[in-house]
Design a protein around this motif. Sequence first.
Motif: not given
Length: 254
Positions: A139-147
């Motif tokens: 999982y990648v998280r950035t600016y409050g989003q997680v993919f």
Amino acid sequence: MKWLPGGWDRADRVDNRERRTVPAGQIVGRGTARYTSERPEMQEPATRVQPGAGHRPVVLGAEAQDVDVSASSFRTLLIGGGISGLFTVLIAATLVNKGSSVGLWIWQLVFGVIFLWFINGSRGMFSGRGFLLDRSGFYVRTYGQVFGVPWDEIKAAGIGALPWIENRRPVSPERRKALEIYPADPGFAARHPELERWRVTEPASMPGMPGERYRFHLPPFSRVPKTLEAAVQDIAPQKWVGHYRRQLPKPQQD
């Protein structure tokens, strides 16, 4: 106005119709409704991550590992920026009190440039960048989003590094090292359009690997690469291909 079971009943009439302050209809039961301030208890949902379009949210397990890239960038700024900034101020004070010299001006310029570089490199430290690794996926998280991506859709993962000088040009420290995720099949990009911003297509850096990959740059002078290596080897060791050298495409000759 007189009191009737269920509410007040006004005796006056309008257009030969009785006007009431309570809705017309049969009143079930006797007495007034009981007021209560109690509210149903709301249970906080478990931490869930949306692993891309078309997938159901998943709950991370207790063995999940969080690699915080933004925190590492902040520590680098705190140490490197603090030291370079301190020397910049000390040299400036020396120039004011003891006069100028060529050597002091050179050092002032050097530490000033280093300090500005650390400040410029700290722009993304409040973005919440990081990686979550779990038995269910990456999982990648950035600016409050997680993919997220399941491990069975990933062929390999490794860290590619550029030399300091590539194609006779210096390489920015922020661009030297990067985590690279190789998709397991050609349909990966269509299933995960949310990862498009990290997708690159270059000549393969390792034999047997596709040219298409997903690249996540890592902060310089940090332990993030080693932390990521340990996390992947612990969660999905069969996917780890190690550290390798990558090359930039050669610039086109006009």
